[in-house]
Design a protein around this motif. Structure first.
Motif, PDB file in Angstrom:
ATOM      1  N   ARG A   1       0.850  -1.281  -0.013  1.00 44.37           N
ATOM      2  CA  ARG A   1      -0.017  -0.167  -0.001  1.00 44.37           C
ATOM      3  C   ARG A   1       0.783   1.304  -0.133  1.00 44.37           C
ATOM      4  O   ARG A   1       1.952   1.363   0.871  1.00 44.37           O
ATOM      5  CB  ARG A   1      -1.009   0.121   1.134  1.00 44.37           C
ATOM      6  CG  ARG A   1      -1.874  -1.106   1.430  1.00 44.37           C
ATOM      7  CD  ARG A   1      -2.871  -1.335   0.436  1.00 44.37           C
ATOM      8  NE  ARG A   1      -3.954  -0.422   0.529  1.00 44.37           N
ATOM      9  CZ  ARG A   1      -4.887  -0.377  -0.267  1.00 44.37           C
ATOM     10  NH1 ARG A   1      -5.100  -1.180  -1.133  1.00 44.37           N
ATOM     11  NH2 ARG A   1      -5.861   0.281   0.053  1.00 44.37           N
TER      12      ARG A   1
ATOM     13  N   ALA B  27     -10.558   7.169  -2.219  1.00 48.77           N
ATOM     14  CA  ALA B  27     -10.805   5.548  -2.083  1.00 48.77           C
ATOM     15  C   ALA B  27     -11.877   4.957  -1.143  1.00 48.77           C
ATOM     16  O   ALA B  27     -12.418   4.068  -1.351  1.00 48.77           O
ATOM     17  CB  ALA B  27      -9.230   5.004  -1.455  1.00 48.77           C
ATOM     18  N   LEU B  28     -12.073   6.149  -0.059  1.00 49.81           N
ATOM     19  CA  LEU B  28     -13.175   5.551   0.852  1.00 49.81           C
ATOM     20  C   LEU B  28     -14.615   5.744   0.131  1.00 49.81           C
ATOM     21  O   LEU B  28     -15.169   4.695   0.291  1.00 49.81           O
ATOM     22  CB  LEU B  28     -13.017   6.627   1.898  1.00 49.81           C
ATOM     23  CG  LEU B  28     -14.272   6.409   2.939  1.00 49.81           C
ATOM     24  CD1 LEU B  28     -14.277   5.138   3.695  1.00 49.81           C
ATOM     25  CD2 LEU B  28     -13.994   7.437   4.086  1.00 49.81           C
TER      26      LEU B  28
ATOM     27  N   GLY C 194     -14.586   2.876  -2.062  1.00 50.84           N
ATOM     28  CA  GLY C 194     -15.018   1.683  -1.311  1.00 50.84           C
ATOM     29  C   GLY C 194     -16.359   1.318  -0.855  1.00 50.84           C
ATOM     30  O   GLY C 194     -16.848   0.329  -0.867  1.00 50.84           O
ATOM     31  N   GLN C 195     -17.001   2.387  -0.789  1.00 52.23           N
ATOM     32  CA  GLN C 195     -18.411   2.448  -0.311  1.00 52.23           C
ATOM     33  C   GLN C 195     -19.163   1.988  -1.530  1.00 52.23           C
ATOM     34  O   GLN C 195     -19.839   1.218  -1.545  1.00 52.23           O
ATOM     35  CB  GLN C 195     -18.845   3.780   0.340  1.00 52.23           C
ATOM     36  CG  GLN C 195     -18.173   3.992   1.464  1.00 52.23           C
ATOM     37  CD  GLN C 195     -18.659   5.539   2.161  1.00 52.23           C
ATOM     38  OE1 GLN C 195     -18.910   6.274   1.124  1.00 52.23           O
ATOM     39  NE2 GLN C 195     -18.500   5.752   3.558  1.00 52.23           N
TER      40      GLN C 195
ATOM     41  N   LYS D 134     -18.108   0.157  -4.050  1.00 57.48           N
ATOM     42  CA  LYS D 134     -17.760  -1.197  -4.248  1.00 57.48           C
ATOM     43  C   LYS D 134     -18.676  -2.142  -3.322  1.00 57.48           C
ATOM     44  O   LYS D 134     -19.088  -3.054  -3.618  1.00 57.48           O
ATOM     45  CB  LYS D 134     -16.447  -1.364  -3.988  1.00 57.48           C
ATOM     46  CG  LYS D 134     -15.614  -2.862  -4.295  1.00 57.48           C
ATOM     47  CD  LYS D 134     -14.364  -2.974  -4.405  1.00 57.48           C
ATOM     48  CE  LYS D 134     -13.927  -4.281  -4.863  1.00 57.48           C
ATOM     49  NZ  LYS D 134     -14.169  -5.289  -3.890  1.00 57.48           N
ATOM     50  N   GLY D 135     -18.907  -1.737  -2.089  1.00 58.42           N
ATOM     51  CA  GLY D 135     -19.685  -2.547  -1.081  1.00 58.42           C
ATOM     52  C   GLY D 135     -20.980  -2.497  -1.352  1.00 58.42           C
ATOM     53  O   GLY D 135     -21.609  -3.606  -1.316  1.00 58.42           O
TER      54      GLY D 135
ATOM     55  N   ASP E 182     -17.192  -4.303 -10.319  1.00 55.80           N
ATOM     56  CA  ASP E 182     -16.380  -4.676  -9.242  1.00 55.80           C
ATOM     57  C   ASP E 182     -15.028  -4.556  -9.578  1.00 55.80           C
ATOM     58  O   ASP E 182     -13.967  -4.125  -8.742  1.00 55.80           O
ATOM     59  CB  ASP E 182     -16.541  -6.192  -8.613  1.00 55.80           C
ATOM     60  CG  ASP E 182     -16.295  -6.523  -7.360  1.00 55.80           C
ATOM     61  OD1 ASP E 182     -16.473  -5.693  -6.313  1.00 55.80           O
ATOM     62  OD2 ASP E 182     -15.538  -7.461  -7.264  1.00 55.80           O
TER      63      ASP E 182
ATOM     64  N   TYR F  33     -13.943  -0.665  -9.861  1.00 51.64           N
ATOM     65  CA  TYR F  33     -13.827  -0.333  -8.390  1.00 51.64           C
ATOM     66  C   TYR F  33     -12.362  -0.637  -7.871  1.00 51.64           C
ATOM     67  O   TYR F  33     -11.559   0.137  -7.436  1.00 51.64           O
ATOM     68  CB  TYR F  33     -15.035  -0.428  -7.437  1.00 51.64           C
ATOM     69  CG  TYR F  33     -16.171   0.072  -7.860  1.00 51.64           C
ATOM     70  CD1 TYR F  33     -16.414   1.525  -8.207  1.00 51.64           C
ATOM     71  CD2 TYR F  33     -17.358  -0.611  -7.782  1.00 51.64           C
ATOM     72  CE1 TYR F  33     -17.439   2.111  -8.615  1.00 51.64           C
ATOM     73  CE2 TYR F  33     -18.754  -0.004  -8.205  1.00 51.64           C
ATOM     74  CZ  TYR F  33     -18.650   1.260  -8.386  1.00 51.64           C
ATOM     75  OH  TYR F  33     -19.820   1.722  -8.921  1.00 51.64           O
ATOM     76  N   ALA F  34     -12.140  -1.872  -8.188  1.00 48.45           N
ATOM     77  CA  ALA F  34     -10.902  -2.638  -7.546  1.00 48.45           C
ATOM     78  C   ALA F  34      -9.659  -1.777  -8.249  1.00 48.45           C
ATOM     79  O   ALA F  34      -8.825  -1.390  -7.438  1.00 48.45           O
ATOM     80  CB  ALA F  34     -10.792  -4.122  -7.594  1.00 48.45           C
TER      81      ALA F  34
ATOM     82  N   VAL G  98      -9.365   1.765  -6.885  1.00 46.31           N
ATOM     83  CA  VAL G  98      -8.802   1.901  -5.684  1.00 46.31           C
ATOM     84  C   VAL G  98      -7.265   1.439  -5.571  1.00 46.31           C
ATOM     85  O   VAL G  98      -6.493   1.894  -4.857  1.00 46.31           O
ATOM     86  CB  VAL G  98      -9.503   0.900  -4.486  1.00 46.31           C
ATOM     87  CG1 VAL G  98      -9.022   0.799  -3.326  1.00 46.31           C
ATOM     88  CG2 VAL G  98     -10.788   1.378  -4.455  1.00 46.31           C
TER      89      VAL G  98
END
Length: 420
Positions: free
Chosen positions: A34, A49-50, A53-54, A56-57, A371, A374-375, A378
């Motif tokens: 990282r 990124a946050l 990530g949301q 993506k969730g 997905d 998003y990955a 990030v």
């Protein structure tokens, strides 16, 4: 500026500690993979990124929901396939029931077989999923939707459709009201009325040359009385007293008298009459003119329903107790017409389920692509560039070694070294 010994040591130690800090930070980046270890390393990238990530969730939850929806739809498809296969089997047996060579005993055997198929259909209509929820109860998933027997099946569910959210704007239906499958097999119109010419009371053919026809007689409000559908009647003409009307009630071993000694049949279509059965009947001759049957002539009246269970009850009862028109003359035609409607309706519902299953495949594919995107985003924001990090590590090791060597040289500079 005066440079003291303490200052030399403080500056030297501080420089080495700074180099150690940078070196350890780079080592952590390499060991974790990282680039951004804390938000302080890159506040903008951390915030982005946050947010991703949301998203993506949420996408992962939608993919999970899509899987649940697909499982439920596959279960529905399985049960509907069973319903269609059972109806097709009943249809084949109904066709064979029209064989003139069949005795009443043979028809009784067929009726016994179809009774078992009726119970099988009833069981399928009360199917449950793995959690015990009924598939055909609408929103009332905890309540058994259908109950009853040949004499009548009642629906206790509602008309809602359970849904699962599979995307931000799509709620996928994953259940069906039982009425959509089992009580939407026919249009409510005059085609539900089937009047058949029967046989004379002595077993011979009718001699009056008249035919019976009929249309639905709605209530005063204009609505059709659904309770009058799914029934079978026998109408006998007695020259001395008039018309006698009897109903064959499934499960009742004897005919039920509806009316006797009627001068005409008009009261059968009058909602205000005690003899009301929901149909306007006409007795005509070969030219289509009103006529009166011969003494002892009998006719059979079938009132189909949009409910397949009601129609099957009438059909099975007609096999067990053939009416004046016989199997080939009335019951078989009644059964085939209604079974074709039921099969067609099941196929229509299955096509809807199939379309939804195709949609779930598309949603799963889209979700998987999102997905990955998003990955990747990030990763671009947060992951370390190993080439750059290794280069930095090598450089920082050199800086640390230089700081250590310079510290040793500087601390060795003292006037006391020259007193010797």
């Amino acid at each position: 500026m005066r440079i003291s010994t303490n200052m030399i040591y403080d500056k030297g130690v501080g420089s080495m500690q700074k180099q150690w800090t940078s070196l350890l930070h780079t080592q952590q980046q390499l060991s974790t993979g990282r680039r951004v270890l804390t938000p302080a390393d890159d506040p903008i990238a951390s915030a982005r990124a946050l947010e991703i990530g949301q998203s993506k969730g949420v996408n992962s939850q939608f993919m999970t929901n899509t899987g649940y929806a697909e499982d439920r739809l596959n279960l529905l498809e399985n049960k509907l396939t069973g319903v269609g296969d059972t109806l097709q089997y009943i249809r084949e047996k109904t066709v064979s029931a029209g064989n003139a060579g069949y005795s009443e005993e043979d028809l009784g055997y067929l009726a016994t077989d179809l009774r078992a198929q009726f119970e099988g259909l009833l069981a399928l209509s009360n199917s449950q999923d793995g959690s015990g929820d009924y598939l055909f109860s609408g929103y009332r998933a905890n309540e058994q939707p259908f109950s009853g027997g040949l004499a009548g099946v009642d629906y206790q569910g509602d008309y809602g459709t359970q849904t699962i959210q599979v995307s931000a704007s799509r709620y996928m239906p994953v259940s069906l009201p039982g009425t959509d499958v089992f009580a939407a097999t026919r249009q409510i119109d005059d085609s539900l009325v089937q009047a058949s010419t029967g046989s004379h009371v002595d077993g011979s053919a009718n001699t009056g040359g008249t035919t019976l026809s009929g249309t639905l007689a709605p209530l005063a409000s204009g609505a059709v009385d659904m309770d009058t559908l799914g029934r079978r009647y026998e109408i006998t003409y007695n020259a001395a007293t008039g018309y006698d009307v009897y109903e064959y009630v499934p499960g009742n071993p004897t005919k039920v008298a509806i009316a006797t000694g009627l001068a005409d049949l008009s009261s059968l279509g009058d909602p205000a009459s005690a003899n009301y059965i929901g149909v306007d009947l006409q007795m005509n001759d070969a030219s289509g003119n009103p006529a009166t049957p011969a003494d002892g002539d009998r006719f059979e009246l079938f009132m189909a329903s949009n409910n397949m269970f009601d129609n099957l009850g009438v059909l099975i009862d007609a096999m067990e107790r053939p009416g004046p028109s016989g199997m080939a003359g009335g019951a078989v035609a009644f059964g085939l017409t209604n079974l074709d409607g039921a099969i067609e309706n099941v196929l229509k519902v299955r096509s809807q389920i199939g379309s939804q299953l195709t949609e779930t495949e598309s949603l799963k594919s889209i979700g998987s692509d999102l997905d990955v995107q998003y990955a990747e985003t990030v990763s671009n924001l947060m992951d370390v560039d190993y080439v750059e990090a290794i280069s930095n590590l090598t450089q920082q090791q050199t800086y640390l070694q230089a700081a250590q060597q310079s510290f040793m040289k500087v601390t060795g500079l003292s006037l006391f070294n020259f007193l010797n």
